[in-house]
Write a protein that holds these residues in place. Sequence first.
Motif, PDB file in Angstrom:
ATOM      1  N   ASP A 169       0.812  -1.213   0.000  1.00  0.00           N
ATOM      2  CA  ASP A 169       0.000   0.000   0.000  1.00  0.00           C
ATOM      3  C   ASP A 169       0.849   1.268   0.000  1.00  0.00           C
ATOM      4  O   ASP A 169       0.555   2.228  -0.722  1.00  0.00           O
ATOM      5  CB  ASP A 169      -0.930   0.014   1.228  1.00  0.00           C
ATOM      6  CG  ASP A 169      -2.019  -1.041   1.152  1.00  0.00           C
ATOM      7  OD1 ASP A 169      -2.039  -1.815   0.173  1.00  0.00           O
ATOM      8  OD2 ASP A 169      -2.858  -1.092   2.078  1.00  0.00           O
ATOM      9  N   VAL A 173       0.913   4.597  -2.656  1.00  0.00           N
ATOM     10  CA  VAL A 173       0.783   6.014  -2.283  1.00  0.00           C
ATOM     11  C   VAL A 173       2.013   6.796  -2.720  1.00  0.00           C
ATOM     12  O   VAL A 173       1.902   7.924  -3.217  1.00  0.00           O
ATOM     13  CB  VAL A 173       0.549   6.141  -0.764  1.00  0.00           C
ATOM     14  CG1 VAL A 173       0.553   7.609  -0.347  1.00  0.00           C
ATOM     15  CG2 VAL A 173      -0.759   5.481  -0.365  1.00  0.00           C
ATOM     16  N   ASP A 178      -0.541  11.440  -2.633  1.00  0.00           N
ATOM     17  CA  ASP A 178      -1.412  11.424  -1.459  1.00  0.00           C
ATOM     18  C   ASP A 178      -2.898  11.480  -1.802  1.00  0.00           C
ATOM     19  O   ASP A 178      -3.740  11.198  -0.946  1.00  0.00           O
ATOM     20  CB  ASP A 178      -1.068  12.606  -0.537  1.00  0.00           C
ATOM     21  CG  ASP A 178       0.307  12.467   0.093  1.00  0.00           C
ATOM     22  OD1 ASP A 178       0.801  11.320   0.168  1.00  0.00           O
ATOM     23  OD2 ASP A 178       0.887  13.490   0.495  1.00  0.00           O
ATOM     24  N   ALA A 179      -3.235  11.846  -3.036  1.00  0.00           N
ATOM     25  CA  ALA A 179      -4.651  11.943  -3.415  1.00  0.00           C
ATOM     26  C   ALA A 179      -5.298  10.576  -3.559  1.00  0.00           C
ATOM     27  O   ALA A 179      -6.531  10.472  -3.555  1.00  0.00           O
ATOM     28  CB  ALA A 179      -4.807  12.725  -4.723  1.00  0.00           C
ATOM     29  N   ILE A 180      -4.490   9.511  -3.649  1.00  0.00           N
ATOM     30  CA  ILE A 180      -5.073   8.187  -3.858  1.00  0.00           C
ATOM     31  C   ILE A 180      -5.581   7.622  -2.533  1.00  0.00           C
ATOM     32  O   ILE A 180      -4.947   7.774  -1.484  1.00  0.00           O
ATOM     33  CB  ILE A 180      -4.062   7.226  -4.527  1.00  0.00           C
ATOM     34  CG1 ILE A 180      -4.794   6.018  -5.119  1.00  0.00           C
ATOM     35  CG2 ILE A 180      -2.960   6.793  -3.577  1.00  0.00           C
ATOM     36  CD1 ILE A 180      -3.951   5.216  -6.100  1.00  0.00           C
ATOM     37  N   GLN A 181      -6.755   6.999  -2.589  1.00  0.00           N
ATOM     38  CA  GLN A 181      -7.393   6.451  -1.393  1.00  0.00           C
ATOM     39  C   GLN A 181      -7.861   5.026  -1.660  1.00  0.00           C
ATOM     40  O   GLN A 181      -8.438   4.746  -2.714  1.00  0.00           O
ATOM     41  CB  GLN A 181      -8.599   7.314  -0.992  1.00  0.00           C
ATOM     42  CG  GLN A 181      -8.272   8.767  -0.693  1.00  0.00           C
ATOM     43  CD  GLN A 181      -7.484   8.947   0.593  1.00  0.00           C
ATOM     44  OE1 GLN A 181      -7.651   8.163   1.533  1.00  0.00           O
ATOM     45  NE2 GLN A 181      -6.635   9.957   0.645  1.00  0.00           N
ATOM     46  N   LYS A 182      -7.614   4.130  -0.688  1.00  0.00           N
ATOM     47  CA  LYS A 182      -8.157   2.769  -0.793  1.00  0.00           C
ATOM     48  C   LYS A 182      -9.626   2.803  -0.386  1.00  0.00           C
ATOM     49  O   LYS A 182      -9.981   3.338   0.659  1.00  0.00           O
ATOM     50  CB  LYS A 182      -7.391   1.805   0.100  1.00  0.00           C
ATOM     51  CG  LYS A 182      -7.858   0.355  -0.050  1.00  0.00           C
ATOM     52  CD  LYS A 182      -7.280  -0.545   1.018  1.00  0.00           C
ATOM     53  CE  LYS A 182      -5.818  -0.847   0.784  1.00  0.00           C
ATOM     54  NZ  LYS A 182      -5.333  -1.935   1.692  1.00  0.00           N
ATOM     55  N   VAL A 183     -10.475   2.212  -1.232  1.00  0.00           N
ATOM     56  CA  VAL A 183     -11.919   2.256  -0.958  1.00  0.00           C
ATOM     57  C   VAL A 183     -12.513   0.880  -0.684  1.00  0.00           C
ATOM     58  O   VAL A 183     -13.638   0.785  -0.188  1.00  0.00           O
ATOM     59  CB  VAL A 183     -12.679   2.944  -2.115  1.00  0.00           C
ATOM     60  CG1 VAL A 183     -12.283   4.404  -2.220  1.00  0.00           C
ATOM     61  CG2 VAL A 183     -12.455   2.229  -3.447  1.00  0.00           C
ATOM     62  N   TRP A 208      -8.606   1.272  -5.448  1.00  0.00           N
ATOM     63  CA  TRP A 208      -8.122   2.607  -5.103  1.00  0.00           C
ATOM     64  C   TRP A 208      -8.769   3.636  -6.026  1.00  0.00           C
ATOM     65  O   TRP A 208      -9.017   3.372  -7.199  1.00  0.00           O
ATOM     66  CB  TRP A 208      -6.611   2.682  -5.276  1.00  0.00           C
ATOM     67  CG  TRP A 208      -5.816   1.720  -4.448  1.00  0.00           C
ATOM     68  CD1 TRP A 208      -5.640   0.379  -4.675  1.00  0.00           C
ATOM     69  CD2 TRP A 208      -5.088   2.012  -3.257  1.00  0.00           C
ATOM     70  NE1 TRP A 208      -4.837  -0.173  -3.716  1.00  0.00           N
ATOM     71  CE2 TRP A 208      -4.478   0.806  -2.830  1.00  0.00           C
ATOM     72  CE3 TRP A 208      -4.863   3.183  -2.523  1.00  0.00           C
ATOM     73  CZ2 TRP A 208      -3.679   0.741  -1.691  1.00  0.00           C
ATOM     74  CZ3 TRP A 208      -4.069   3.114  -1.396  1.00  0.00           C
ATOM     75  CH2 TRP A 208      -3.480   1.912  -0.981  1.00  0.00           C
ATOM     76  N   HIS A 209      -8.983   4.815  -5.473  1.00  0.00           N
ATOM     77  CA  HIS A 209      -9.561   5.936  -6.219  1.00  0.00           C
ATOM     78  C   HIS A 209      -8.651   7.152  -6.154  1.00  0.00           C
ATOM     79  O   HIS A 209      -8.076   7.456  -5.105  1.00  0.00           O
ATOM     80  CB  HIS A 209     -10.888   6.369  -5.579  1.00  0.00           C
ATOM     81  CG  HIS A 209     -12.099   5.852  -6.283  1.00  0.00           C
ATOM     82  ND1 HIS A 209     -13.368   5.951  -5.722  1.00  0.00           N
ATOM     83  CD2 HIS A 209     -12.285   5.262  -7.486  1.00  0.00           C
ATOM     84  CE1 HIS A 209     -14.251   5.426  -6.544  1.00  0.00           C
ATOM     85  NE2 HIS A 209     -13.620   4.995  -7.617  1.00  0.00           N
ATOM     86  N   ILE A 210      -8.563   7.863  -7.249  1.00  0.00           N
ATOM     87  CA  ILE A 210      -8.231   9.286  -7.234  1.00  0.00           C
ATOM     88  C   ILE A 210      -9.427   9.975  -7.881  1.00  0.00           C
ATOM     89  O   ILE A 210      -9.767   9.673  -9.030  1.00  0.00           O
ATOM     90  CB  ILE A 210      -6.951   9.632  -8.000  1.00  0.00           C
ATOM     91  CG1 ILE A 210      -5.726   8.988  -7.335  1.00  0.00           C
ATOM     92  CG2 ILE A 210      -6.760  11.146  -8.089  1.00  0.00           C
ATOM     93  CD1 ILE A 210      -4.419   9.220  -8.089  1.00  0.00           C
TER      94      ILE A 210
END
Length: 215
Positions: A169, A173, A178-183, A208-210
């Motif tokens: 993970d 990143v 830093d804009a990427i997020q695990k959903v 993951w989303h941006i």
Amino acid sequence: MITNEFWLDRWLNGRIGFHQEGVNAWLVEYWPSLPKGSHVLVPLCGKSNDMIWLAEQGYQVTGIELSPLAVVQFLGDNDLPYETQQVGDLKIHTVIGLPLRIVEGDYFLFDEKDFDACYDRAAMIAIPEEIRADYVAHTKARLSPNATLLLVSTRHGGGEEGPPFSVEDDSIVTMWGDAIQKVASEDLVQANPQYKERGYAFFEESVWHILPQQS
């Protein structure tokens, strides 16, 4: 060593366990609502039917695929009429009647820019660690500054090394920002016995989303 020839050989010999016949469930559940006509990039697309799903949502879809066999199978299996144009070292197959084109050739030779979104289900995890950051940088350079990303990654241990490769993970990143997020995530060893049979202690698939920044 994972080279272009490695992937061409996999397609030639039908060793394409990474291919999914249906539309990916993560895509259907987590693809964000974007304006119709948005340009969507699908790197290392294979013959994925996910591209047809995206095109049917009204997006302009561009898939990039190294293997001529994968391209022929995708177009033939789906009975898609198309026109072909040679542009440098790349062949562009434009589907007639659907907002979809397949660019045949080395992804690193593809230099179009300003895509509104990227869908990566099995591309980044197919890239060896030594050039993975180069892949991500090349992909980011293809996207508009406020583009959307839907990424599916894998993290696994105890079984085959890959591909698909295990990507931590924090590495995701670091490469994507830093804009990427695990959903979402799921341990496929718990859901599918074949992963345990192949020796994996765990095989986590994550989404993951941006998402575009709100103005």
